[in-house]
Design a protein around this motif. Structure first.
Motif, PDB file in Angstrom:
ATOM      1  N   SER A  39     -18.605   0.123  -4.815  1.00 53.43           N
ATOM      2  CA  SER A  39     -17.265   0.362  -4.305  1.00 53.43           C
ATOM      3  C   SER A  39     -16.644   1.603  -4.941  1.00 53.43           C
ATOM      4  N   PRO A  40     -15.954   2.422  -4.146  1.00 55.85           N
ATOM      5  CA  PRO A  40     -15.219   3.560  -4.716  1.00 55.85           C
ATOM      6  C   PRO A  40     -13.874   3.133  -5.275  1.00 55.85           C
ATOM      7  N   PHE A  41     -13.537   1.851  -5.102  1.00 55.47           N
ATOM      8  CA  PHE A  41     -12.239   1.356  -5.537  1.00 55.47           C
ATOM      9  C   PHE A  41     -12.352   0.668  -6.895  1.00 55.47           C
ATOM     10  N   SER A  42     -11.316   0.782  -7.702  1.00 54.51           N
ATOM     11  CA  SER A  42     -11.333   0.175  -9.029  1.00 54.51           C
ATOM     12  C   SER A  42     -10.808  -1.252  -9.018  1.00 54.51           C
ATOM     13  N   SER A  43     -10.137  -1.674  -7.932  1.00 61.99           N
ATOM     14  CA  SER A  43      -9.585  -3.025  -7.878  1.00 61.99           C
ATOM     15  C   SER A  43      -9.329  -3.427  -6.442  1.00 61.99           C
ATOM     16  N   LEU A  44      -9.098  -4.710  -6.227  1.00 56.07           N
ATOM     17  CA  LEU A  44      -8.769  -5.189  -4.894  1.00 56.07           C
ATOM     18  C   LEU A  44      -7.454  -4.577  -4.401  1.00 56.07           C
ATOM     19  N   ILE A  45      -6.499  -4.428  -5.311  1.00 47.59           N
ATOM     20  CA  ILE A  45      -5.211  -3.859  -4.916  1.00 47.59           C
ATOM     21  C   ILE A  45      -5.383  -2.432  -4.419  1.00 47.59           C
ATOM     22  N   GLU A  46      -6.162  -1.635  -5.142  1.00 50.11           N
ATOM     23  CA  GLU A  46      -6.399  -0.253  -4.709  1.00 50.11           C
ATOM     24  C   GLU A  46      -7.095  -0.242  -3.356  1.00 50.11           C
ATOM     25  N   MET A  47      -8.024  -1.171  -3.163  1.00 50.97           N
ATOM     26  CA  MET A  47      -8.729  -1.250  -1.892  1.00 50.97           C
ATOM     27  C   MET A  47      -7.761  -1.577  -0.757  1.00 50.97           C
ATOM     28  N   MET A  48      -6.862  -2.519  -1.004  1.00 50.94           N
ATOM     29  CA  MET A  48      -5.888  -2.896   0.021  1.00 50.94           C
ATOM     30  C   MET A  48      -4.919  -1.758   0.308  1.00 50.94           C
ATOM     31  N   GLU A  49      -4.499  -1.064  -0.733  1.00 56.37           N
ATOM     32  CA  GLU A  49      -3.531   0.019  -0.554  1.00 56.37           C
ATOM     33  C   GLU A  49      -4.100   1.155   0.291  1.00 56.37           C
ATOM     34  N   GLN A  50      -5.412   1.357   0.199  1.00 53.83           N
ATOM     35  CA  GLN A  50      -6.029   2.480   0.906  1.00 53.83           C
ATOM     36  C   GLN A  50      -6.732   2.062   2.193  1.00 53.83           C
ATOM     37  N   SER A  51      -6.574   0.800   2.586  1.00 56.65           N
ATOM     38  CA  SER A  51      -7.275   0.306   3.759  1.00 56.65           C
ATOM     39  C   SER A  51      -6.461   0.491   5.036  1.00 56.65           C
ATOM     40  N   PRO A  52      -6.994   1.220   6.021  1.00 54.16           N
ATOM     41  CA  PRO A  52      -6.273   1.365   7.290  1.00 54.16           C
ATOM     42  C   PRO A  52      -6.237   0.051   8.075  1.00 54.16           C
ATOM     43  N   GLU A  53      -7.268  -0.814   7.871  1.00 53.77           N
ATOM     44  CA  GLU A  53      -7.309  -2.078   8.607  1.00 53.77           C
ATOM     45  C   GLU A  53      -6.122  -2.965   8.269  1.00 53.77           C
ATOM     46  N   LEU A  54      -5.639  -2.876   7.029  1.00 54.80           N
ATOM     47  CA  LEU A  54      -4.554  -3.752   6.601  1.00 54.80           C
ATOM     48  C   LEU A  54      -3.250  -3.437   7.331  1.00 54.80           C
ATOM     49  N   SER A  55      -3.149  -2.249   7.887  1.00 50.47           N
ATOM     50  CA  SER A  55      -1.926  -1.869   8.589  1.00 50.47           C
ATOM     51  C   SER A  55      -1.905  -2.362  10.032  1.00 50.47           C
ATOM     52  N   GLN A  56      -3.040  -2.872  10.510  1.00 49.46           N
ATOM     53  CA  GLN A  56      -3.096  -3.308  11.904  1.00 49.46           C
ATOM     54  C   GLN A  56      -2.211  -4.539  12.102  1.00 49.46           C
ATOM     55  N   GLY A  57      -1.202  -4.415  12.974  1.00 46.35           N
ATOM     56  CA  GLY A  57      -0.339  -5.544  13.280  1.00 46.35           C
ATOM     57  C   GLY A  57       0.755  -5.789  12.271  1.00 46.35           C
ATOM     58  N   MET A  58       0.885  -4.945  11.260  1.00 45.95           N
ATOM     59  CA  MET A  58       1.911  -5.108  10.237  1.00 45.95           C
ATOM     60  C   MET A  58       2.822  -3.897  10.195  1.00 45.95           C
ATOM     61  N   THR A  59       4.081  -4.129   9.903  1.00 44.68           N
ATOM     62  CA  THR A  59       4.980  -3.016   9.598  1.00 44.68           C
ATOM     63  C   THR A  59       4.689  -2.570   8.171  1.00 44.68           C
ATOM     64  N   SER A  60       5.183  -1.407   7.809  1.00 45.20           N
ATOM     65  CA  SER A  60       4.980  -0.892   6.453  1.00 45.20           C
ATOM     66  C   SER A  60       5.570  -1.847   5.421  1.00 45.20           C
ATOM     67  N   ASP A  61       6.740  -2.413   5.745  1.00 47.56           N
ATOM     68  CA  ASP A  61       7.386  -3.337   4.815  1.00 47.56           C
ATOM     69  C   ASP A  61       6.574  -4.620   4.661  1.00 47.56           C
ATOM     70  N   GLU A  62       6.042  -5.144   5.762  1.00 46.93           N
ATOM     71  CA  GLU A  62       5.223  -6.355   5.705  1.00 46.93           C
ATOM     72  C   GLU A  62       3.966  -6.109   4.882  1.00 46.93           C
ATOM     73  N   ARG A  63       3.372  -4.946   5.104  1.00 50.29           N
ATOM     74  CA  ARG A  63       2.158  -4.593   4.363  1.00 50.29           C
ATOM     75  C   ARG A  63       2.436  -4.529   2.865  1.00 50.29           C
ATOM     76  N   ASP A  64       3.530  -3.914   2.484  1.00 45.74           N
ATOM     77  CA  ASP A  64       3.880  -3.793   1.068  1.00 45.74           C
ATOM     78  C   ASP A  64       4.141  -5.156   0.445  1.00 45.74           C
ATOM     79  N   ARG A  65       4.820  -6.025   1.205  1.00 45.54           N
ATOM     80  CA  ARG A  65       5.115  -7.352   0.672  1.00 45.54           C
ATOM     81  C   ARG A  65       3.844  -8.205   0.548  1.00 45.54           C
ATOM     82  N   TYR A  66       2.935  -8.014   1.488  1.00 49.90           N
ATOM     83  CA  TYR A  66       1.662  -8.741   1.424  1.00 49.90           C
ATOM     84  C   TYR A  66       0.859  -8.319   0.198  1.00 49.90           C
ATOM     85  N   ILE A  67       0.743  -7.011  -0.002  1.00 57.31           N
ATOM     86  CA  ILE A  67       0.013  -6.516  -1.178  1.00 57.31           C
ATOM     87  C   ILE A  67       0.681  -7.013  -2.456  1.00 57.31           C
TER      88      ILE A  67
END
Length: 352
Positions: A39-67
């Protein structure tokens, strides 16, 4: 009587002995591999923050609260595992294979009574590697006391510090008396979680002096599988008869990378809380070659583990108030399958 000192009595520096330096080199060799498999990521959080898939169906605010919800779960759920076993059983090779050791800090005791315990600290995991059992009665008594003291300790929340004890057994040895005494007289009376012990029989590849081991497939042939299955049954019965304790027992080979996925499943299943599974998953070795060779029972175990972890992640979505639309119509974001499947190798395309 030996007294186990507080965590703060451990130091974290690079002034290690020759033996520890050799162990560190072994860690690097174990974790070395194709960059494409890591993995090029150092943690799950970094992976989630940089994942375009996580933005599918979520607003920016929802995504931030989920992370933020996942981050909160990780922050509240550190995992502590105590490792024990006879000298030569393969504890070091096992932990080098299971976890992303190149990111661990190594601590050593600062006084003669504790300096032999090695403490590997990750962001969400602490491994307490105790000295090998069976060298001498005097050393065994000192090690037993260290283990008893660790099992008595509580964390900052007042719960038992040690979540699980992993006992590594040398599968090529017929004399396991010291290991049984360690389990029945020291660990079993001190462990404080009902399912807090996993016994892992290592060195399957040499259990029958190398016979019936398929080196190309990195798996035992039927004769060796039957031999190891019988050994598992024998170990379980002996422990049950000695201390009336039902313990999960399995066999694997750390050097040949066989059944390490199954061993990780046993560890995850025996943690005291499902939330802790997520914390442990992010610390596993990110080289997927480690997880490729396993027996037929493992896939079912993996599916059960993933179901539990997905429940934890779903809870983070609910806690972050992402909304019923996301939870019901879209299900979990695609990235979640990659994140929680971080130790599954070919089954989930880990960290690809």
């Amino acid at each position: 009587m030996n007294k186990f000192t507080d965590t703060n009595d451990f130091t974290f520096d690079n002034n290690v002995t020759k033996e520890n330096a050799l162990k560190k080199n072994a860690m690097n060799e174990t974790n070395a591999g194709s960059d494409a498999k890591k993995s090029p990521f150092s943690s799950l959080i970094e992976m989630m923050e940089q994942s375009p898939e996580l933005s599918q169906g979520m607003t920016s605010d929802e995504r931030d609260r989920y992370i933020s919800g996942v981050r909160d779960i990780l922050a509240k759920n550190r995992v502590n595992i105590l490792l024990a076993g006879a000298t030569g059983a393969g504890k070091s090779t096992t932990i080098n294979s299971l976890f992303n050791m190149e990111e661990a800090k190594v601590g050593y005791g600062t006084d003669p009574e504790t300096r032999e315990i090695e403490k590997y600290t990750f962001s969400n995991l602490t491994l307490w590697d105790t000295p090998g059992f069976g060298d001498s009665p005097e050393k065994d008594r000192a090690t037993a006391e260290m283990i008893r003291e660790l099992l008595k300790r509580n964390n900052d929340s007042g719960h038992p510090l040690i979540d699980l004890v992993l006992v590594v057994v040398d599968g090529s040895s017929r004399d396991m008396m010291s290991t049984f005494e360690l389990i029945t007289k020291v660990i079993a009376p001190g462990v404080r979680y009902r399912d807090g012990i996993v016994v892992a029989i290592n060195q399957t590849d040499v259990a029958m002096k190398g016979r019936h081991w398929d080196s190309a497939a990195r798996k035992p042939e039927p004769e060796l599988t039957a031999f190891m299955t019988d050994k598992v049954r024998s170990v379980k019965e002996r422990i049950r008869n000695s201390c009336d304790l039902g313990v999960n027992v399995m066999f694997y080979s750390a050097t040949e990378k066989f059944n390490l996925l199954k061993l990780m499943c046993f560890i995850l299943e025996n943690l005291p809380d499902d939330d802790k599974m997520l914390s442990l998953v992010q610390e596993v070795n990110r080289n997927d070659e480690v997880w490729q060779s396993h027996d037929e029972e493992t896939r079912g175990m993996v599916e059960g583990i993933l179901g539990k972890i997905k429940g934890v992640v779903s809870g983070a979505m609910t806690g972050a108030a992402v909304g019923a639309k996301i939870a019901t119509s879209l299900g979990l974001p695609p990235v979640v399958g990659t994140i929680v499947g971080g130790f599954v190798g070919g089954l989930c395309g880990l960290f690809s």
